[in-house]
Scaffold this motif. Sequence first.
Motif, PDB file in Angstrom:
ATOM      1  N   UNK A 156      17.931  -1.851 -32.837  1.00  0.00           N
ATOM      2  CA  UNK A 156      18.025  -0.239 -32.025  1.00  0.00           C
ATOM      3  C   UNK A 156      18.475  -0.377 -31.133  1.00  0.00           C
ATOM      4  N   UNK A 157      19.472  -1.314 -30.019  1.00  0.00           N
ATOM      5  CA  UNK A 157      20.197  -1.218 -28.801  1.00  0.00           C
ATOM      6  C   UNK A 157      21.204  -0.613 -29.686  1.00  0.00           C
ATOM      7  N   UNK A 158      22.494  -0.845 -30.189  1.00  0.00           N
ATOM      8  CA  UNK A 158      23.735  -0.117 -30.668  1.00  0.00           C
ATOM      9  C   UNK A 158      23.273   1.318 -30.566  1.00  0.00           C
ATOM     10  N   UNK A 159      22.542   1.949 -31.528  1.00  0.00           N
ATOM     11  CA  UNK A 159      22.415   3.723 -31.357  1.00  0.00           C
ATOM     12  C   UNK A 159      21.460   3.700 -30.152  1.00  0.00           C
ATOM     13  N   UNK A 160      20.149   3.539 -29.716  1.00  0.00           N
ATOM     14  CA  UNK A 160      20.043   4.341 -28.056  1.00  0.00           C
ATOM     15  C   UNK A 160      21.333   3.613 -27.410  1.00  0.00           C
ATOM     16  N   UNK A 161      21.718   2.560 -27.228  1.00  0.00           N
ATOM     17  CA  UNK A 161      23.151   2.410 -25.872  1.00  0.00           C
ATOM     18  C   UNK A 161      23.979   3.480 -26.415  1.00  0.00           C
ATOM     19  N   UNK A 162      24.004   3.735 -27.689  1.00  0.00           N
ATOM     20  CA  UNK A 162      24.957   4.921 -27.590  1.00  0.00           C
ATOM     21  C   UNK A 162      24.645   6.227 -26.578  1.00  0.00           C
ATOM     22  N   UNK A 163      23.595   6.896 -27.480  1.00  0.00           N
ATOM     23  CA  UNK A 163      22.543   7.167 -26.551  1.00  0.00           C
ATOM     24  C   UNK A 163      22.643   7.629 -25.153  1.00  0.00           C
ATOM     25  N   UNK A 164      22.296   6.711 -24.273  1.00  0.00           N
ATOM     26  CA  UNK A 164      22.266   7.112 -22.861  1.00  0.00           C
ATOM     27  C   UNK A 164      23.462   6.765 -22.237  1.00  0.00           C
ATOM     28  N   UNK A 165      24.543   6.425 -23.106  1.00  0.00           N
ATOM     29  CA  UNK A 165      25.519   6.211 -22.598  1.00  0.00           C
ATOM     30  C   UNK A 165      26.423   7.681 -22.801  1.00  0.00           C
ATOM     31  N   UNK A 166      26.782   8.684 -23.431  1.00  0.00           N
ATOM     32  CA  UNK A 166      26.705   9.566 -24.009  1.00  0.00           C
ATOM     33  C   UNK A 166      26.127  10.288 -22.920  1.00  0.00           C
ATOM     34  N   UNK A 167      25.209  10.575 -22.761  1.00  0.00           N
ATOM     35  CA  UNK A 167      23.999  10.754 -21.767  1.00  0.00           C
ATOM     36  C   UNK A 167      24.916  10.691 -20.097  1.00  0.00           C
ATOM     37  N   UNK A 168      24.440   9.745 -19.697  1.00  0.00           N
ATOM     38  CA  UNK A 168      25.112   9.798 -18.746  1.00  0.00           C
ATOM     39  C   UNK A 168      26.851  10.223 -18.972  1.00  0.00           C
ATOM     40  N   UNK A 169      27.338   9.845 -19.866  1.00  0.00           N
ATOM     41  CA  UNK A 169      28.634  10.425 -19.170  1.00  0.00           C
ATOM     42  C   UNK A 169      28.694  11.962 -19.414  1.00  0.00           C
ATOM     43  N   UNK A 170      27.474  13.234 -20.121  1.00  0.00           N
ATOM     44  CA  UNK A 170      27.562  13.919 -20.443  1.00  0.00           C
ATOM     45  C   UNK A 170      27.298  14.513 -18.745  1.00  0.00           C
ATOM     46  N   UNK A 171      27.021  13.642 -17.865  1.00  0.00           N
ATOM     47  CA  UNK A 171      26.182  14.410 -17.143  1.00  0.00           C
ATOM     48  C   UNK A 171      25.379  15.296 -16.236  1.00  0.00           C
ATOM     49  N   UNK A 172      24.962  15.766 -15.313  1.00  0.00           N
ATOM     50  CA  UNK A 172      23.731  16.789 -14.972  1.00  0.00           C
ATOM     51  C   UNK A 172      22.422  16.338 -15.184  1.00  0.00           C
ATOM     52  N   UNK A 173      21.552  17.228 -14.255  1.00  0.00           N
ATOM     53  CA  UNK A 173      20.494  16.158 -13.852  1.00  0.00           C
ATOM     54  C   UNK A 173      19.260  16.559 -15.228  1.00  0.00           C
ATOM     55  N   UNK A 174      20.060  17.295 -16.200  1.00  0.00           N
ATOM     56  CA  UNK A 174      19.221  17.103 -17.625  1.00  0.00           C
ATOM     57  C   UNK A 174      19.236  15.433 -18.552  1.00  0.00           C
ATOM     58  N   UNK A 175      20.305  15.919 -18.636  1.00  0.00           N
ATOM     59  CA  UNK A 175      21.318  14.552 -19.384  1.00  0.00           C
ATOM     60  C   UNK A 175      20.732  13.386 -18.534  1.00  0.00           C
TER      61      UNK A 175
END
Length: 623
Positions: A156-175
């Motif tokens: 569980x942690x690698x997949x969701x951890x990667x998604x969370x980091x990608x969303x934070x890096x992408x930036x923006x309110x929605x992300x």
Amino acid sequence: MNDAARSMHQPPAAADLDHRVLREHVASVYAAHTTATCAHIGFAIAIGIFGYLNIDSTHHLLVIGMVAAVVSMNLYALLAPRWTPDVPLSESHHWARRYTWIVTLVSVTTALPCALFLVLIQSPAMTTVVIVVIMVSWTRAIQARWPIKGAMFGCGIPVMGGLILALIWHGGTLHWFLALFSFANLVLTLHEGVKQNKRLTASLMLQFENEMLAAQLRERIAAVERASAEKTRFLAAASHDLRQPMHAIALFGAAMETALHDHPERTNAKRLMRAVDALGASLDTMLDVSHLDAGVVVSEPQALELDALLLVLNQTFTPYAEQKGLQLRIRASGMWVHSDIQLLFRLLSNLVDNALKYTHEGGVSVVARRRGDKVWLEVRDTGVGIAPEQLSRIFEEFYQVDNPGRDRARGLGIGLSIVQRLSHLMSHPIEVHSRPGRGTHFRVVLPQAEAAITAPAELLLDELEMPAHRSLAAPNLPGPVLLIDDEAEIRLAMAALLRAHAVDVVAVTDESHAVEALTHPDAKSLPFSMLLCDYRLADGGDGLEVGLRLLERFQLDIPLLLITGETAPQQLRRAQSWGVPMLFKPVSAAALLQAMAELTSVTGQARIFSPATRYFRDPSPVT
């Protein structure tokens, strides 16, 4: 503390239980391994196609490469060696760790493509769709790994951890909102997974503990049954070995008492016979238990006038009560019950005898009361009473209240055990109430019956009276008795007793000598009138078979009477099935002479006798 260290500090049973639980967890995840891996391959290909169609063409090769890497890692997981039921229990931890590493590698390999897609996709709507699809698939994958906590976190942690980091890096309110939502989903899902893992483990622990307890219970029951069987064999062997010399002593003593009829030493002979009778009564009491356990005692209920039985009970125990200075009150009732007269008499005799033994002041009363269609037959005493914690044990064999010194005058402690067996045999429930120092109250519940024609009380008394208490009555035999017994002392004692009562005896050791006696010229001029045979002969010889063979071979129309110290239930049932009468050692002179007299006076009837057991009747074949 890791699993291996924890097992070292646990007792062997607990460590083994942990291994069994882990084995079930490993079996569970590997059972779904193929399906989960194939589904993951399909999911990777679907995401790859979606990304290929929705991102810039300059990244197509990158997408294909990452999807190929994910598929390759899943194929490795699918084709790698896996756990099977043949794997030893001790290797469960190894396979749990191996599975955890495999799913972690697959998850790490999957995390990069998922994060890259979120970075490359420029549409907020598409990003949201990808997040939702990945979360649904990821949650299902976590649920499949609940049994192994390490695999659940590794998946569980690698997949969701990667998604969370990608969303934070992408930036923006929605992300950032989606990152926060994904983080909350990760925490809650893993928390629920930990609780489910504990529930599964606890459930398996409880299941295996119950199985272990059931196995221990079966082992203990088997051990108790073995101990009971060994006790039965020991008592049977000991009883037989004790009965042999006791039988000889009883016969020699009876012959000596007869020979000293007009001699001053006759008093000592009587004292000797009283001691012999007391020891014989103890052995016969133990034999009663064997009779009941063997199933050779059959209840034959009929309408019975209770007062006739109570009259016999009063005449039997009044002298004993007077000797102890006690009052014995037996109240007439005018009631009729449906029961077996001899078995009920024996049950009541044991209850009254037990009450008199444990009563030092006051007395014992026997009263019948009508309660609906039932009759309560109550035996009350003013004796020592029974403590509440002892009430459940009074029906156990050899257990006696307030007799730590094992006073022989109080018997063996088997009387109430016989009462319970008779109660079950006749389906007469028995209840007991007691107060220490105030006395005990036994209640037997009997079915009420309509009045019917019955025998006079005098005949009933004669039927229930113990043979040892009857006068010696020599049988009227026209010819000699053929005695077969392998022990010289028994032959001498039996011959001495019978000859003292004008009964001629030819005593032999075995079947071959019996054949010689039956073919002797004297046997033709003066035929034998009866065949007496010991049940257990030398070298494993069977007295029942020997006697039946002789009767058939020589076409003898004479009674066959077995005399035995055998108490094994199967032997008792076997003799009963042939309808051959049997006396149990030590045999009193009165019982022996009476049995011989009955067999010679009543043609064609076979009865089973016992000096202290008067509830054996004409036997029916055992099927």
